[in-house]
Design an enzyme around this catalytic site. Sequence first.
Site, PDB file in Angstrom:
ATOM      1  N   LYS A  82       0.872  -1.179   0.000  1.00  0.00           N
ATOM      2  CA  LYS A  82       0.000   0.000   0.000  1.00  0.00           C
ATOM      3  C   LYS A  82       0.905   1.224   0.000  1.00  0.00           C
ATOM      4  CE  LYS A  82      -4.504   1.009   0.925  1.00  0.00           C
ATOM      5  NZ  LYS A  82      -5.732   0.264   0.709  1.00  0.00           N
ATOM      6  N   GLY A 184     -18.961   7.914   0.930  1.00  0.00           N
ATOM      7  CA  GLY A 184     -18.105   8.226  -0.216  1.00  0.00           C
ATOM      8  C   GLY A 184     -18.315   7.167  -1.282  1.00  0.00           C
TER       9      GLY A 184
HETATM   10  P1  NAD Z   1     -14.047   7.943   0.139  1.00  0.00           P
HETATM   11  O1  NAD Z   1     -12.972   8.922   0.465  1.00  0.00           O
HETATM   12  O2  NAD Z   1     -14.697   7.988  -1.180  1.00  0.00           O
HETATM   13  O3  NAD Z   1     -15.206   8.061   1.245  1.00  0.00           O
HETATM   14  C1  NAD Z   1     -14.977   8.249   2.597  1.00  0.00           C
HETATM   15  C2  NAD Z   1     -16.125   9.109   3.108  1.00  0.00           C
HETATM   16  O4  NAD Z   1     -16.009   9.199   4.534  1.00  0.00           O
HETATM   17  C3  NAD Z   1     -16.123  10.528   2.561  1.00  0.00           C
HETATM   18  O5  NAD Z   1     -17.407  10.871   2.091  1.00  0.00           O
HETATM   19  C4  NAD Z   1     -15.729  11.376   3.780  1.00  0.00           C
HETATM   20  O6  NAD Z   1     -16.296  12.664   3.752  1.00  0.00           O
HETATM   21  C5  NAD Z   1     -16.279  10.549   4.913  1.00  0.00           C
HETATM   22  N1  NAD Z   1     -15.679  10.786   6.220  1.00  0.00           N
HETATM   23  C6  NAD Z   1     -14.378  11.051   6.527  1.00  0.00           C
HETATM   24  N2  NAD Z   1     -14.245  11.192   7.859  1.00  0.00           N
HETATM   25  C7  NAD Z   1     -15.477  10.995   8.396  1.00  0.00           C
HETATM   26  C8  NAD Z   1     -15.984  11.008   9.717  1.00  0.00           C
HETATM   27  N3  NAD Z   1     -15.197  11.260  10.769  1.00  0.00           N
HETATM   28  N4  NAD Z   1     -17.315  10.768   9.894  1.00  0.00           N
HETATM   29  C9  NAD Z   1     -18.119  10.523   8.848  1.00  0.00           C
HETATM   30  N5  NAD Z   1     -17.684  10.514   7.566  1.00  0.00           N
HETATM   31  C10 NAD Z   1     -16.386  10.745   7.347  1.00  0.00           C
HETATM   32  O7  NAD Z   1     -13.422   6.499   0.453  1.00  0.00           O
HETATM   33  P2  NAD Z   1     -13.988   5.104  -0.027  1.00  0.00           P
HETATM   34  O8  NAD Z   1     -13.286   4.687  -1.251  1.00  0.00           O
HETATM   35  O9  NAD Z   1     -15.475   5.125   0.016  1.00  0.00           O
HETATM   36  O10 NAD Z   1     -13.441   4.170   1.137  1.00  0.00           O
HETATM   37  C11 NAD Z   1     -14.037   4.185   2.423  1.00  0.00           C
HETATM   38  C12 NAD Z   1     -13.229   3.295   3.365  1.00  0.00           C
HETATM   39  O11 NAD Z   1     -13.206   1.962   2.850  1.00  0.00           O
HETATM   40  C13 NAD Z   1     -11.754   3.698   3.519  1.00  0.00           C
HETATM   41  O12 NAD Z   1     -11.337   3.376   4.818  1.00  0.00           O
HETATM   42  C14 NAD Z   1     -11.031   2.809   2.527  1.00  0.00           C
HETATM   43  O13 NAD Z   1      -9.699   2.580   2.876  1.00  0.00           O
HETATM   44  C15 NAD Z   1     -11.861   1.538   2.652  1.00  0.00           C
HETATM   45  N6  NAD Z   1     -11.780   0.704   1.461  1.00  0.00           N
HETATM   46  C16 NAD Z   1     -12.174   1.187   0.252  1.00  0.00           C
HETATM   47  C17 NAD Z   1     -12.110   0.376  -0.858  1.00  0.00           C
HETATM   48  C18 NAD Z   1     -12.578   0.862  -2.212  1.00  0.00           C
HETATM   49  O14 NAD Z   1     -12.781   0.023  -3.094  1.00  0.00           O
HETATM   50  N7  NAD Z   1     -12.771   2.139  -2.398  1.00  0.00           N
HETATM   51  C19 NAD Z   1     -11.636  -0.939  -0.738  1.00  0.00           C
HETATM   52  C20 NAD Z   1     -11.271  -1.417   0.515  1.00  0.00           C
HETATM   53  C21 NAD Z   1     -11.338  -0.578   1.616  1.00  0.00           C
END
Ligand code: NAD
Length: 357
Positions: A82, A184
């Site tokens: 990562k 998100g």
């Molecule tokens: P993203 O950045 O699109 O969405 C994250 C959302 O969380 C945003 O809308 C942000 O405003 C919100 N946020 C941040 N801090 C917050 C808080 N304190 N309270 C409430 N909301 C808050 O990210 P994503 O791609 O949707 O990923 C979300 C999580 O899942 C991350 O931890 C990421 O590492 C994990 N993840 C994502 C994927 C993927 O395919 N995108 C895969 C595995 C793991």
Amino acid sequence: MQQSVFEHMQQMGHEQIVFCHDPNSGLNAIIGIHNTTLGPALGGTRLWNYNTHEEAIIDALRLSRGMTYKAAISGLNLGGGKAVIIGDASKIKSEALWRRYGKFVNSLNGKYITAEDVNTSAKDMEYISMETDFVTGVPEYMGGSGDPSPFTAYGVFTGMKAAAKKAWGTDSLSGKKVLVQGVGHVGQYLVGHLVEEGAKVYITDISENKIKQTTEKFHSIEVVDGNKIWDMDIDIYAPCALGATVNTASIGKMKCPVIAGAANNQLEDENIHGPMLIEKGIIYVPDFLINAGGLINVGAELDGYNRERVTGNVEKIYDRTLEILELSGNEKIHTQAAAMKIAEKRLKDIANVKARL
Ligand code: NAD
């Protein structure tokens, strides 16, 4: 930093850490390669405004280690890696930054393959791909599989249903009160599945824009104040923002029987909070197991992408979740420990296979 980088690497079992710096584009990146026993280290690149460089290093170390477990438990022939880029996503993104970063990735000759993560998009991957082939999740019009988030969300939904089966004897989420924290990329798709299933969905997010986007799409959902989530009577907590939200303070206040969400590193400290959840009777689906859908999807780009096969592999998260919950109950270990045990066994077995002719 209390411990040196090498002490951290030794403790967590990392193979390599790569520091990348380019003053012209403002790039400061750290690539963490945890373990390549099963194959090349595949994992996304996160862009985040870390308060300190130490914080960024620890994040790269923890996230890359999580990828080793994620690939191992998902039956993928991929290692754990990562990367993090330090900076404000609204200010530092540029073609030059992504392409310079792509060159650094390329210099590792395929030992690390990158993908999207928080604050990075398929468009950014497109720039990276101008300098290296070791990138997945490029847009569909370029022959890639695009945004992995729908698959991550589908995997979370699938694992959540398995946890529901364990908790309530049925995997239907109809009528269940689910709080999605963070709407998100992943959170919004997850809300879609939950609404379709007939769950009562509550959302919270720090971004007004994301809240607006989500409520415009799904009229039945309710927005709640992020500071008051533990006062609520909910069935399932789905952390889909950032990590460490399952900690001593939050567990103390939790009333939900199930935690199942997409965020990485949900437990602030697995050795403390894993057992605490068991004591409290809360079913926790380990993050690296339930959020593997995106990795399964981008990993499929490496051996001839097929959407149906990917969907079938993501659905296996259901059985794996049940298997881990079963092992946790039988061996009286917390669910994260149970998942790690299965992943570590596969790593050991395959290392042994690879060591022979
Ligand atoms: P993203 O950045 O699109 O969405 C994250 C959302 O969380 C945003 O809308 C942000 O405003 C919100 N946020 C941040 N801090 C917050 C808080 N304190 N309270 C409430 N909301 C808050 O990210 P994503 O791609 O949707 O990923 C979300 C999580 O899942 C991350 O931890 C990421 O590492 C994990 N993840 C994502 C994927 C993927 O395919 N995108 C895969 C595995 C793991």
